[in-house]
Design a protein around this motif. Sequence first.
Motif, PDB file in Angstrom:
ATOM      1  N   ALA A   1       0.962  -1.139  -0.092  1.00 25.88           N
ATOM      2  CA  ALA A   1       0.032  -0.130  -0.151  1.00 25.88           C
ATOM      3  C   ALA A   1       0.926   1.194  -0.058  1.00 25.88           C
ATOM      4  N   GLU A   2       1.945   1.259   0.727  1.00 28.95           N
ATOM      5  CA  GLU A   2       2.745   2.218   0.637  1.00 28.95           C
ATOM      6  C   GLU A   2       3.223   2.738  -0.514  1.00 28.95           C
ATOM      7  N   ASP A   3       4.013   1.670  -1.032  1.00 28.49           N
ATOM      8  CA  ASP A   3       4.436   1.998  -2.626  1.00 28.49           C
ATOM      9  C   ASP A   3       3.178   2.380  -3.731  1.00 28.49           C
ATOM     10  N   ASN A   4       2.131   1.652  -3.537  1.00 26.35           N
ATOM     11  CA  ASN A   4       1.162   1.949  -4.524  1.00 26.35           C
ATOM     12  C   ASN A   4       0.631   3.425  -4.438  1.00 26.35           C
ATOM     13  N   TRP A   5       0.453   3.938  -2.984  1.00 25.89           N
ATOM     14  CA  TRP A   5       0.086   5.110  -2.698  1.00 25.89           C
ATOM     15  C   TRP A   5       0.576   6.502  -3.356  1.00 25.89           C
ATOM     16  N   GLN A   6       1.881   6.222  -3.453  1.00 20.32           N
ATOM     17  CA  GLN A   6       2.864   7.473  -4.066  1.00 20.32           C
ATOM     18  C   GLN A   6       2.158   7.481  -5.667  1.00 20.32           C
ATOM     19  N   ASP A   7       1.818   6.239  -6.304  1.00 19.47           N
ATOM     20  CA  ASP A   7       1.408   6.149  -7.568  1.00 19.47           C
ATOM     21  C   ASP A   7      -0.154   6.716  -7.885  1.00 19.47           C
ATOM     22  N   ILE A   8      -0.891   6.205  -6.788  1.00 17.64           N
ATOM     23  CA  ILE A   8      -2.249   6.625  -6.973  1.00 17.64           C
ATOM     24  C   ILE A   8      -2.913   7.715  -6.066  1.00 17.64           C
ATOM     25  N   GLU A   9      -2.365   8.134  -5.316  1.00 19.74           N
ATOM     26  CA  GLU A   9      -2.753   9.203  -4.588  1.00 19.74           C
ATOM     27  C   GLU A   9      -3.555  10.171  -5.218  1.00 19.74           C
ATOM     28  N   HIS A  10      -2.907  10.956  -6.367  1.00 18.74           N
ATOM     29  CA  HIS A  10      -3.477  12.187  -7.088  1.00 18.74           C
ATOM     30  C   HIS A  10      -4.316  11.508  -8.323  1.00 18.74           C
ATOM     31  N   VAL A  11      -4.631  10.253  -8.275  1.00 22.51           N
ATOM     32  CA  VAL A  11      -5.566   9.720  -9.255  1.00 22.51           C
ATOM     33  C   VAL A  11      -6.698   9.506  -8.905  1.00 22.51           C
ATOM     34  N   ALA A  12      -7.767   9.825  -9.574  1.00 22.38           N
ATOM     35  CA  ALA A  12      -9.222   9.600  -9.327  1.00 22.38           C
ATOM     36  C   ALA A  12      -9.489   8.004  -9.278  1.00 22.38           C
ATOM     37  N   ALA A  13     -10.422   7.796  -8.422  1.00 21.52           N
ATOM     38  CA  ALA A  13     -10.684   6.387  -8.068  1.00 21.52           C
ATOM     39  C   ALA A  13     -11.444   5.733  -9.116  1.00 21.52           C
ATOM     40  N   ARG A  14     -12.156   6.401 -10.079  1.00 19.84           N
ATOM     41  CA  ARG A  14     -12.561   5.869 -11.096  1.00 19.84           C
ATOM     42  C   ARG A  14     -11.632   5.750 -12.329  1.00 19.84           C
ATOM     43  N   ASP A  15     -10.428   6.124 -12.252  1.00 15.30           N
ATOM     44  CA  ASP A  15      -9.605   5.806 -13.056  1.00 15.30           C
ATOM     45  C   ASP A  15      -8.383   4.712 -12.806  1.00 15.30           C
ATOM     46  N   LEU A  16      -8.804   4.052 -11.695  1.00 15.56           N
ATOM     47  CA  LEU A  16      -7.963   3.021 -11.512  1.00 15.56           C
ATOM     48  C   LEU A  16      -8.327   1.630 -11.797  1.00 15.56           C
TER      49      LEU A  16
END
Length: 162
Positions: free
Chosen positions: A147-162
């Motif tokens: 989660a720590e690793d992924n958060w760096q990549d997805i923090e600023h990405v809209a949930a619908r875009d993941l």
Amino acid sequence: MTLSKLALASLLAASMLGFTATAQAADELNVVPGYSIAGAPLALHGYDPVAYFTKGAPMRGSDSLVHIHEGAAYRFASQAHLDSFKQDPDRYVPQYGGFCAYGVSVGKKFDGDPRLWKIEDGKLYLNLNEEIYATFLEDLDDNIEKAEDNWQDIEHVAARDL
């Protein structure tokens, strides 16, 4: 461009900037849609973030004890909890903006249920449902690391875009 067209263009540009800032905050924090009485979206579904650490249980906060932190409204069960939060909010806010910790470990943003929580190494983690919560706990350290690793990549990405 006439004055009225210039004013309209300025108003449109300002509203677009305001919308972008709001949308970005909503993508980084798991908040209840709409605005709370405090004028900001409600975090933690209205639960008191300090109670997890002081009471060892989730507690609903009060509309009369609210503090806005990083664009989200947090409610508190007592004035003492509100005061503690104001002194060190980062100590109490849930990890990953309040999104499901296991979801973040697999690169997604799911709702974090404030009743399905875990404090590990002084940090508050939420999960989507009981099944996912159990899966998160099965390999807690590895799931937190992912989660720590992924958060760096997805923090600023809209949930619908993941």
